[in-house]
Enzyme design. Structure first.
Site, PDB file in Angstrom:
ATOM      1  N   VAL A 115       0.835  -1.199   0.000  1.00  0.00           N
ATOM      2  CA  VAL A 115       0.000   0.000   0.000  1.00  0.00           C
ATOM      3  C   VAL A 115       0.873   1.254   0.000  1.00  0.00           C
ATOM      4  CG1 VAL A 115      -1.634   1.345   1.371  1.00  0.00           C
ATOM      5  CG2 VAL A 115      -1.979  -1.105   1.079  1.00  0.00           C
ATOM      6  N   ALA A 116       1.968   1.210   0.776  1.00  0.00           N
ATOM      7  CA  ALA A 116       2.873   2.355   0.825  1.00  0.00           C
ATOM      8  C   ALA A 116       3.556   2.586  -0.512  1.00  0.00           C
ATOM      9  CB  ALA A 116       3.929   2.132   1.912  1.00  0.00           C
TER      10      ALA A 116
ATOM     11  N   ASP B 204      -2.247  13.685   0.577  1.00  0.00           N
ATOM     12  CA  ASP B 204      -1.361  13.967  -0.562  1.00  0.00           C
ATOM     13  C   ASP B 204      -2.100  14.258  -1.866  1.00  0.00           C
ATOM     14  OD1 ASP B 204       0.698  13.588   1.145  1.00  0.00           O
ATOM     15  OD2 ASP B 204       1.438  11.722   0.276  1.00  0.00           O
TER      16      ASP B 204
ATOM     17  N   GLU C 216      -1.247   5.555  -5.247  1.00  0.00           N
ATOM     18  CA  GLU C 216      -2.665   5.585  -5.598  1.00  0.00           C
ATOM     19  C   GLU C 216      -3.079   6.915  -6.227  1.00  0.00           C
ATOM     20  OE1 GLU C 216      -2.155   2.784  -2.134  1.00  0.00           O
ATOM     21  OE2 GLU C 216      -1.524   4.827  -2.585  1.00  0.00           O
TER      22      GLU C 216
ATOM     23  N   GLU D  95       7.469   6.167   3.785  1.00  0.00           N
ATOM     24  CA  GLU D  95       6.574   5.168   4.379  1.00  0.00           C
ATOM     25  C   GLU D  95       7.164   3.760   4.278  1.00  0.00           C
ATOM     26  OE1 GLU D  95       2.672   7.813   3.041  1.00  0.00           O
ATOM     27  OE2 GLU D  95       3.265   6.018   1.936  1.00  0.00           O
TER      28      GLU D  95
ATOM     29  N   ASP E 171       4.529  22.659 -42.646  1.00  0.00           N
ATOM     30  CA  ASP E 171       4.158  23.077 -43.988  1.00  0.00           C
ATOM     31  C   ASP E 171       4.169  24.604 -44.032  1.00  0.00           C
ATOM     32  OD1 ASP E 171       3.346  22.998 -46.576  1.00  0.00           O
ATOM     33  OD2 ASP E 171       1.425  22.006 -46.214  1.00  0.00           O
TER      34      ASP E 171
ATOM     35  N   ASP F 298      -0.565  15.051 -46.324  1.00  0.00           N
ATOM     36  CA  ASP F 298       0.143  15.132 -45.051  1.00  0.00           C
ATOM     37  C   ASP F 298      -0.255  14.026 -44.072  1.00  0.00           C
ATOM     38  OD1 ASP F 298       1.468  17.535 -45.756  1.00  0.00           O
ATOM     39  OD2 ASP F 298      -0.334  18.666 -45.276  1.00  0.00           O
TER      40      ASP F 298
ATOM     41  N   ASP G 211      -2.111  20.154 -43.619  1.00  0.00           N
ATOM     42  CA  ASP G 211      -3.544  20.329 -43.792  1.00  0.00           C
ATOM     43  C   ASP G 211      -4.121  19.447 -44.883  1.00  0.00           C
ATOM     44  OD1 ASP G 211      -2.281  21.551 -45.876  1.00  0.00           O
ATOM     45  OD2 ASP G 211      -3.558  23.333 -45.906  1.00  0.00           O
TER      46      ASP G 211
END
Length: 882
Positions: free
Chosen positions: A277-278, A708, A282, A679, A324, A615, A611
């Site tokens: 978990v540390a 956090d 997450e 941690e 271009d 291209d 365009d």
């Protein structure tokens, strides 16, 4: 087949047809045999596909793996929290990308799906999909060409082929056969699917339909082009893989070591879960997604629509921009650039503008509207002449009323001029009329005998002709297009070509597709930012050279390469000279692909603008494909980003935003992983010394998600630090976590571990109260992370030198975090879940002092790196000036 090299009768024989077209039955048979005249349509992503694509993320896989571990260990609260983080990320990404796709649908152009053909000698309008090879198509102004065809009859036919060749100026069509090797942009006896007729009329025999057309071939190239992963995707994937290996290794080692120490199996499973978990960030994946989503919205404000989240960041790592010319660096339309007369008098220049307005067939659809809202139909050159006259102060309604048109000799490619006859209603002599003529300067000069100077005339001597021709040649060498004007009085009611002698030459004007006013500055900003701009265009070498010179690119012979020359080079030869070439002219789709692939082999991150249909393959191949909003639908479908204002300057602004996005991602990683390593190290240290866990899994999740996550998400709203565009682009292989971040993470983690583990050992030994001691460590971690987030806001400046409290969202998130810490230790509900106990004022003062001390230490380390960055920045500035 090279249809442009064949005699027209050979093509009629080859397709078993005549000038009257196919019969109805034969056309039907060919349609059934060869299929409809259409390209395979790109399948749009469904909502479900967009949704499930959000799971294709390495960090998501890490989180899902962690959730499986918690399910096995029946830690369902932890499972729910981790999965909530995953789905929050998925939903944010889904809604942002879905919104972009919906915007693209609104930008789709209306396409005319009709075509005019001759069937058994009669003209018929049919669906374009029903056109077959051998059909004779009727071509008129305003039409879109339905298939590739060879012309056999033309009348003043001009076609804009920019969508295919990249050249803005209309192509004037002829019928004679051409030499083998003639490049596509110069095949004047051919018309191509998807191009637009702006003037004249013609008949042509269809030689290719559907996938066999030039556009069809490009579509096949587009389908075969492999879409490159963005640098951020690659870095996050690498980062997640390493994180997974570290996570599994640490959990396994801890589990085995604990068992060898004689600890129980259940206890070691609990410890392993706490470490897992540390170790799992997450909040990181959600925060990165939020940063990218906010970046997309800010880039949109700069007139650039980002279709995919990750492309927003990739702009920031772009090191090569292949751009271009037409519409991106230039305005994409012809305009009068200069007017030349013998003395340069305003009176004579105004007369040229009036003549350009009268000897002109351009029509304003909405003349009552404002000038900027006018819709003008007609030849692009005549549109430019009309606008120049109006902007030059000529009253177009009055001048056309005073000089009533009586006769016209239309422009012809062989004649190279247009003539109009006007009755001059300003004079009483009804028999006196005036001829106005405009055309190629060499042609007009050959028909002129006198020269107009300030309202008077004098003999046009050979010396003056020579001087005028030199001026014209000099301008032509700069890629400008010249148009000369002359006039003559007459009493005739109509005119023939034989009457066009003894003209009075007035002067000439130069036309060009002008640069956008901000293009040169944008190019300069690119170079200052360590980005190399390269001009890649279908235009003529002279035109490309002129534009490149104006925007500040190198334009020596060794710096310019034409597509035909590129074809003659081996890959090794091209790769060797690649670094010297800044301008590519007369390029075709295959050339663009080759250019991009060569730079990618050098490890560069390439953005390609364009365009046209031509291209599209390169837009897909490049890490960042940038299409123009006014461009073709095919180009937009292939692109990652669409410029809504067609402006190169918008790319530069988007690049700056992309760099800010990456800076914010780095800040978040620094912020979150400093806590994560702290941690993990606390748990490993307690295991090594045989102590109880100093912090529980639920407390770790509270720190990671409640304390956090809000501040890390608030970092997404940082406006960016000064100097972000004065550094070199990141290398493709440069890791997300660089030396500076590793050093800061190590400093933060080691200091925090030392102090908190010391607190844990001291207070646990003195009080023997494990819940009290864990509460101290828990609150210490929370306060520390809420404090040093301000130091993480800037890696380029000291904390006090960058308005530390400017980010209101961060201030609110820190206040919220402090409030949640208070709730965590003073409310019975959270005390039960987190196993916390109330703390006194002494403990709070101690922990706040620890947080402030940590900030000071971080600033000392940052100062060392800031000094180093300043030295590098000076070197880059010096390099850009050179």
């Amino acid at each position: 087949m090279d249809w442009h090299t064949k005699e027209i009768h050979e093509i009629f024989i080859r397709f078993k047809t005549t000038e009257n077209g196919l019969g109805f039955d034969e056309a039907k048979r060919r349609l059934e045999k060869n299929g409809p005249n259409k390209l395979p349509e790109a399948k749009r992503l469904t909502d479900s596909q967009i949704f499930f694509n959000q799971f294709k993320n390495s960090l998501v896989y890490v989180l899902l793996f962690a959730s499986i571990i918690t399910i096995i260990l029946r830690e369902f609260i932890d499972t729910g929290i981790i999965l909530a983080a995953v789905f929050l990320n998925v939903f944010i990404g889904f809604f942002e990308e879905r919104k972009a796709e919906k915007t693209i649908e609104k930008l789709k152009e209306a396409i005319d799906h009709k075509a005019k053909v001759l069937r058994e000698g009669g003209e018929r309008e049919i669906d374009a999909e029903e056109v077959v090879s051998g059909d004779v198509i009727v071509i008129e102004a305003g039409d879109k060409i339905p298939a590739d065809a060879r012309l056999f009859k033309v009348t003043n036919l001009e076609i804009v082929e920019a969508a295919l060749t990249g050249e803005a100026a209309p192509s004037k069509k002829t019928v004679g056969k051409l030499f083998p090797g003639t490049v596509l942009a110069e095949r004047e006896n051919m018309v191509y699917c998807g191009t637009n007729v702006v003037r004249g009329r013609g008949l042509a025999i269809v030689v290719a339909t559907g996938k066999e057309t030039e556009i069809g071939k490009i579509s096949l190239m587009l389908g075969n082009a492999i879409e490159e992963k963005t640098p951020l995707q690659k870095k996050l994937s690498s980062f997640a893989r390493r994180l997974s290996v570290v996570l599994l290794s640490i959990c396994f080692v801890i589990f085995i070591v604990g068992l060898l120490q004689g600890r129980s199996f259940v206890e070691m499973l609990t410890v392993a879960v706490a470490v897992a978990v540390a170790a799992v960030p997450e909040g990181l994946i959600v925060t990165v997604t939020v940063i990218l989503a906010i970046g997309m919205q800010k880039i949109l404000k700069e007139k650039a629509l980002v279709r995919k989240l990750v492309a927003a960041e990739t702009l920031g790592s772009t090191s090569i921009i292949c751009t271009d010319k037409t519409g991106t660096l230039t305005l994409g339309k012809m305009m009068v650039d200069q007017i030349f007369t013998e003395t340069g008098s305003e009176e004579t220049k105004t007369k040229i503008l009036e003549m350009g307005l009268l000897c002109n067939n351009a029509v304003i659809e909405n003349p009552e509207d404002k000038l900027e809202d006018w819709i003008i139909f007609g030849d692009s050159t005549e549109q430019a002449l009309l606008l120049a006259a109006v902007q030059g102060g000529v009253d177009q309604k009055k001048i056309r009323k005073d000089f009533l048109r009586l006769w016209e000799i239309p422009f012809d490619e062989e004649r190279k001029y247009m003539v109009t006859l006007h009755a001059n209603l300003k004079v009483k002599n009804e028999k006196l009329k005036v001829i106005y003529i405009k055309g190629a300067p060499e042609k007009i000069l050959s028909m002129s005998e006198r020269l107009e100077i300030n309202g008077k005339t004098e003999k046009l001597t050979q010396e003056k002709v020579k001087k005028i021709k030199k001026e014209i040649d000099d301008l032509a060498g700069k890629g400008l297009r010249m148009l000369a004007f002359a006039h003559k009085s007459t009493a005739q009611e109509k005119i023939e070509e034989s009457d066009l002698k003894g003209l009075i030459f007035v002067g000439f004007l130069a036309l060009r597709d002008p640069l956008r006013k901000e293009s040169a500055q944008a190019i300069k900003m690119c170079r200052a930012a360590g980005i190399r701009p390269i001009l890649v265009t279908g235009d003529h070498r002279l035109t490309a050279r002129m534009v490149a010179g104006e925007i500040g690119l190198n334009v020596g012979d060794k710096n310019i390469l034409e597509g035909g020359d590129l074809d003659k080079m081996s890959d090794a030869e091209f790769f060797k000279m690649l670094k010297n070439v800044d301008v590519y002219a007369r390029v075709e789709p295959r050339h663009k692909m080759r250019i991009i692939e060569a730079w990618q082999k050098k490890g560069e991150v390439v953005a390609m603008t364009g365009d046209g249909v031509n291209d599209a393959p390169a837009l897909k191949k490049a890490e960042v494909g940038v299409a123009l909003g006014s461009g073709t639908e095919v180009a937009k479908e292939a692109a990652d980003i669409i410029l809504l204002d067609d402006n190169f300057n918008s790319i530069v602004k988007a690049v700056e935003r992309g760099r800010i996005i990456f800076e914010n991602i780095k800040k978040v990683i620094l912020y979150l992983f400093s806590d994560i390593f702290t941690e993990m190290a606390l748990i490993v240290a307690s295991l090594f010394f045989g102590f109880p866990l100093p912090i529980l899994a639920a407390q770790i999740l509270w720190i990671n998600l409640i304390e956090d996550s809000p501040p890390s998400m608030a970092l997404a709203f940082d406006a960016g630090e000064g100097g972000v565009m004065r550094g070199r682009p990141r290398r493709r292989d440069e890791p997300i976590v660089d030396l500076e971040m590793k050093t800061l993470i190590a400093v933060i983690s080691l200091f925090t571990i030392s102090v908190l583990f010391g607190f844990f050992y001291y207070f646990w030994r003195i009080t023997g109260d494990i819940d009290y001691t864990r509460t101290l460590v828990f609150i210490g971690l929370g306060i520390d992370s809420l404090f040093y987030v301000y130091a993480c806001r800037t890696l380029r400046h000291p904390l006090w030198g960058n308005h530390p409290f400017q980010n209101k969202f961060l201030n609110l998130s820190v206040l919220l975090g402090l409030l949640m810490l208070v709730l965590a230790v003073y409310t019975p509900f959270f005390q039960k879940i987190l196993r916390t106990v109330p703390l006194g004022i002494y403990e709070w003062i101690l922990l706040v002092s620890f947080g402030i001390l940590n900030i000071l230490l971080i600033e000392v380390v940052k100062y060392i790196f800031i000094v180093r960055k300043k030295k590098i920045s000076v070197q880059i500035d010096e390099s850009a000036n050179l």
